[in-house]
Design an enzyme around this catalytic site. Structure first.
Site, short mmCIF file in Angstrom:
data_model
loop_
_atom_site.label_atom_id
_atom_site.label_comp_id
_atom_site.label_asym_id
_atom_site.label_seq_id
_atom_site.Cartn_x
_atom_site.Cartn_y
_atom_site.Cartn_z
N MET A 221 44.99 31.09 40.37
CA MET A 221 44.79 29.64 40.28
C MET A 221 46.13 28.91 40.08
O MET A 221 46.43 27.94 40.77
CB MET A 221 43.84 29.31 39.13
CG MET A 221 42.42 29.79 39.34
SD MET A 221 41.61 29.00 40.73
CE MET A 221 41.23 27.39 40.06
N SER B 95 37.45 23.31 39.36
CA SER B 95 36.55 24.15 40.16
C SER B 95 36.98 24.15 41.62
O SER B 95 37.53 23.17 42.12
CB SER B 95 35.12 23.65 40.06
OG SER B 95 34.31 24.37 40.97
N GLY B 96 36.66 25.24 42.29
CA GLY B 96 36.97 25.31 43.72
C GLY B 96 37.64 26.62 44.08
O GLY B 96 37.93 26.87 45.25
N GLY B 97 37.88 27.48 43.06
CA GLY B 97 38.48 28.78 43.34
C GLY B 97 39.88 28.63 43.91
O GLY B 97 40.50 27.57 43.80
N LYS C 228 32.51 20.85 33.02
CA LYS C 228 32.78 22.04 33.85
C LYS C 228 31.75 23.13 33.57
O LYS C 228 31.28 23.81 34.49
CB LYS C 228 34.21 22.55 33.59
CG LYS C 228 34.53 23.91 34.19
CD LYS C 228 34.70 23.87 35.70
CE LYS C 228 34.53 25.15 36.46
NZ LYS C 228 35.46 26.20 36.39
N HIS D 127 28.65 22.22 35.30
CA HIS D 127 28.87 22.49 36.72
C HIS D 127 28.60 23.98 37.02
O HIS D 127 27.90 24.33 37.96
CB HIS D 127 30.31 22.12 37.11
CG HIS D 127 30.78 22.74 38.40
ND1 HIS D 127 31.17 24.06 38.49
CD2 HIS D 127 30.90 22.24 39.65
CE1 HIS D 127 31.50 24.34 39.73
NE2 HIS D 127 31.34 23.24 40.46
N ASN D 128 29.15 24.84 36.19
CA ASN D 128 28.98 26.28 36.43
C ASN D 128 27.52 26.70 36.26
O ASN D 128 27.02 27.53 37.01
CB ASN D 128 29.87 27.10 35.51
CG ASN D 128 31.32 27.08 35.97
OD1 ASN D 128 31.73 26.17 36.67
ND2 ASN D 128 32.09 28.07 35.58
N GLU E 1 25.76 25.73 39.26
CA GLU E 1 26.14 26.68 40.32
C GLU E 1 25.24 27.94 40.23
O GLU E 1 24.75 28.42 41.25
CB GLU E 1 27.62 27.03 40.12
CG GLU E 1 28.22 27.96 41.12
CD GLU E 1 29.68 28.27 40.74
OE1 GLU E 1 30.46 27.32 40.49
OE2 GLU E 1 30.04 29.46 40.68
N ARG F 125 20.14 37.20 36.60
CA ARG F 125 21.32 38.08 36.76
C ARG F 125 21.22 39.25 35.79
O ARG F 125 21.58 40.38 36.12
CB ARG F 125 22.61 37.29 36.52
CG ARG F 125 22.90 36.28 37.61
CD ARG F 125 24.32 35.79 37.56
NE ARG F 125 24.51 34.66 38.47
CZ ARG F 125 25.69 34.17 38.82
NH1 ARG F 125 26.81 34.71 38.34
NH2 ARG F 125 25.78 33.15 39.64
P1 NDP Z 1 43.41 34.94 35.14
O1 NDP Z 1 42.24 34.40 34.48
O2 NDP Z 1 43.41 36.38 35.36
O3 NDP Z 1 44.73 34.50 34.31
C1 NDP Z 1 45.91 35.03 34.61
C2 NDP Z 1 47.05 34.29 33.95
O4 NDP Z 1 46.91 34.26 32.51
C3 NDP Z 1 48.33 35.02 34.27
O5 NDP Z 1 49.31 34.08 34.50
C4 NDP Z 1 48.57 35.81 33.00
O6 NDP Z 1 49.91 36.15 32.79
C5 NDP Z 1 48.13 34.80 31.96
N1 NDP Z 1 47.92 35.44 30.67
C6 NDP Z 1 46.96 36.33 30.35
N2 NDP Z 1 47.12 36.71 29.05
C7 NDP Z 1 48.20 36.04 28.59
C8 NDP Z 1 48.85 35.99 27.32
N3 NDP Z 1 48.41 36.69 26.28
N4 NDP Z 1 49.92 35.18 27.19
C9 NDP Z 1 50.37 34.44 28.22
N5 NDP Z 1 49.79 34.44 29.45
C10 NDP Z 1 48.72 35.23 29.61
O7 NDP Z 1 43.72 34.24 36.52
P2 NDP Z 1 43.10 33.03 37.32
O8 NDP Z 1 44.28 32.39 37.96
O9 NDP Z 1 41.99 33.51 38.16
O10 NDP Z 1 42.46 31.99 36.26
C11 NDP Z 1 43.21 31.15 35.41
C12 NDP Z 1 42.26 30.30 34.60
O11 NDP Z 1 41.52 29.47 35.48
C13 NDP Z 1 41.22 31.10 33.81
O12 NDP Z 1 40.97 30.45 32.59
C14 NDP Z 1 40.00 31.05 34.70
O13 NDP Z 1 38.80 31.21 33.97
C15 NDP Z 1 40.12 29.66 35.29
N6 NDP Z 1 39.48 29.43 36.58
C16 NDP Z 1 39.51 30.40 37.54
C17 NDP Z 1 38.90 30.18 38.77
C18 NDP Z 1 38.95 31.22 39.83
O14 NDP Z 1 38.29 31.02 40.87
N7 NDP Z 1 39.71 32.30 39.67
C19 NDP Z 1 38.24 28.90 39.07
C20 NDP Z 1 38.35 27.94 38.02
C21 NDP Z 1 38.93 28.21 36.82
P3 NDP Z 1 50.45 37.64 33.18
O15 NDP Z 1 50.74 37.59 34.62
O16 NDP Z 1 51.64 37.79 32.33
O17 NDP Z 1 49.35 38.61 32.83
#
Ligand code: NDP
Length: 480
Positions: free
Chosen positions: A14, A129-131, A184, A187-188, A191, A288
């Site tokens: 994201m 939202s939107g992945g 949000k 929304h989920n 969904e 689910r």
């Molecule tokens: P993740 O949820 O897997 O988050 C990864 C990020 O969090 C990385 O940058 C990682 O850093 C960082 N991180 C994890 N633990 C720590 C820590 N202890 N200290 C600092 N940084 C940390 O990836 P996404 O990009 O999928 O999601 C990001 C957020 O967005 C989440 O909260 C998710 O729920 C939300 N979200 C996700 C969607 C999706 O479709 N994926 C859609 C909408 C919201 P590092 O690389 O160092 O591990």
């Protein structure tokens, strides 16, 4: 070097795409990730004239930002957000803005809003939202938090958000404190409900009407041209055309145990706590859970027998009945979701603009649909609408869909096809429009075993009564 206008902290799927989206919209973006190799890999692939600048320490990140600093956290949700902010605090100044854009629980956001304010940090809790695709090209953004921080970030967030066909931004202020993350969460939940309803319609067509796969795919594609037009119907039509080498449908080979990350469950839990009859989303979460009991279901199928598939030659109901059931149940699901928003607004002291919420879901997010235009219109006609079911458009849509909806649910009941969401929606509809429910008997039972008292319909409604059920059956007036 010119300071960056915003920092993105967290370069997962994201964060990386949000940073690129911001840069595309002319913003100078500072990026930081806990694991520095991820940052290196990310910026290594950027053109040399990119507006994105990498930072490898928090001190350096803070020094590279214009004032007030705006830091967009896109990290894993939960305790991580608190730890990240603890690390950032020594490098921030009073008035700086931290946007938590992950999927945080609204109670955490409420706590952070209060905590961070005392430390001089302006908190924004923003649902996104939107992945991956949405993050890159325009997500739906649900901002809440500190109302004074909103005007500072509004232009940035609205620039990167999706836009509807008529040009409205899918990023509108939701409310103070945790309101953004709450919206949000709803929304989920919605969904979950939409997805469950689609799977039920699919099974009704496949097993209840015995329709061939290609015809079902074509039916979803056709429905996507009408009142059901939505992203989820569109992708369902596409998924149902994908076959294996032997011509069988790919989806029939995918293990039938549905995963969940928990936001649907949070929605249902809060509904229980608020006393909101969010039956459809609740059933979607439970469906689910039931799907994940695979081994037990396989054993029970052998023990108890399964639903019989209707032969294609026997079309017991019209196909339109299934469309009507899907549409009517969807109206109920959204009516319930907005009912929960109304109760939450009263409980948590938010001023929610329901029409705006419908607008920001109209593009960019997973539940985007034509249907949301009708919801926005309903709240424009009457911003104080107590429930969507009181809006003339939706009331008349439900009346038209009702016969088909009942016959589709009847088909499920008669053929053993589980319809937890469509069935729950119909029960809600029948309950909601019942001026009298059998709950008088519940009250009598409660009074019988627990002397919980009851009110009478034919006397002062404030007065409580108790019957001596196991004695002389006389009634006594009970004062508080
Ligand atoms: P993740 O949820 O897997 O988050 C990864 C990020 O969090 C990385 O940058 C990682 O850093 C960082 N991180 C994890 N633990 C720590 C820590 N202890 N200290 C600092 N940084 C940390 O990836 P996404 O990009 O999928 O999601 C990001 C957020 O967005 C989440 O909260 C998710 O729920 C939300 N979200 C996700 C969607 C999706 O479709 N994926 C859609 C909408 C919201 P590092 O690389 O160092 O591990």
């Amino acid at each position: 070097m010119m300071p960056s206008e915003i920092a993105v902290y967290g370069l997962g799927v994201m964060g990386r795409n949000i940073a690129l989206n911001m840069a595309d919209h002319g913003l100078r973006v500072a990026v930081y990730n806990r694991t520095s190799s991820i940052t290196e890999d990310f910026v290594g692939e950027l053109p040399t004239d990119s507006r994105i600048t990498a930072h490898y320490s928090l001190e350096d990140l803070a020094a590279g930002l214009s004032s007030p600093r705006i830091i967009f956290l896109m990290t894993k949700a939960g305790g991580v957000v608190d730890r990240v902010v603890e690390g950032l605090l020594p490098h921030l100044d009073s008035g700086d803005i931290v946007i938590d854009a992950g999927n945080s629980h609204f109670r955490d956001s409420q706590r952070r809003w209060e905590d961070w304010r005392q430390r001089g940090i302006r908190f924004l809790g923003v649902g996104v939202s939107g992945g991956e695709e949405g993050a890159r090209h325009g997500p739906s953004i649900m901002p809440g938090g500190d109302p004074e921080a909103w005007p500072v970030v509004r232009d940035i967030l609205q620039r990167i958000a999706a836009r509807t066909e008529d040009g409205a931004s899918c990023c509108q202020w939701v409310g103070q404190g945790a309101a953004g993350h709450y919206v949000k969460m709803i929304h989920n939940g919605i969904e979950y409900g939409d997805m469950q309803l689609i799977t039920e319609a699919w099974q009704l067509m496949r097993d209840g009407l015995g329709m061939p796969a290609a015809e079902i795919a074509a039916t979803f594609a056709h429905w996507n041209q009408g009142v059901l037009a939505s992203y989820l119907i569109e992708i369902t039509a596409e998924i149902l055309t994908v076959t294996e080498h032997d011509g069988s449908l790919r989806v029939n080979h995918i293990l039938d145990t549905a995963g969940q990350k928990g936001t649907g469950r949070w929605t249902a839990i809060d509904a229980l706590e608020l006393g909101v009859p969010l039956t459809l989303i609740g059933e979607a979460v439970f469906a689910r859970a039931l799907s994940s009991m695979k081994a037990e279901r396989v054993a029970a199928a052998a023990q108890l027998g399964s639903a019989k598939v209707t032969p294609a030659s026997k079309r017991v109901i019209e196909l339109d009945a299934i469309r009507d059931a899907l549409y009517a149940a969807k109206i109920i699901s959204y009516a319930q979701g907005f009912l929960q928003l109304r109760e939450a607004a009263a409980e948590y002291d938010w001023q929610l603009a329901y029409g705006e919420i419908a607008t920001l879901w109209r593009a960019g997010c997973i539940i985007r649909s034509r249907f949301l235009n009708d919801i926005r219109d309903a709240f424009e006609r009457d911003p104080g609408l107590p429930s969507l079911l009181f809006d003339d458009f939706f009331a008349s849509a439900l009346r038209s869909a009702e016969p088909g909806w009942r016959s589709a649910v009847t088909l499920g009941v008669q053929s053993g096809i589980p319809l937890p969401a469509m069935g729950a929606a119909l029960s809600f509809f029948d309950g909601y429009r019942s001026a009298v429910l059998p709950a008088g008997l519940l009250q009598a039972q409660r009074d019988y075993f627990g002397a919980h008292t009851y009110q009478r319909t034919d006397r002062d409604p404030e007065q409580r009564w108790h019957t001596r059920w196991t004695g002389d059956l006389s009634e006594e007036a009970i004062d508080d």
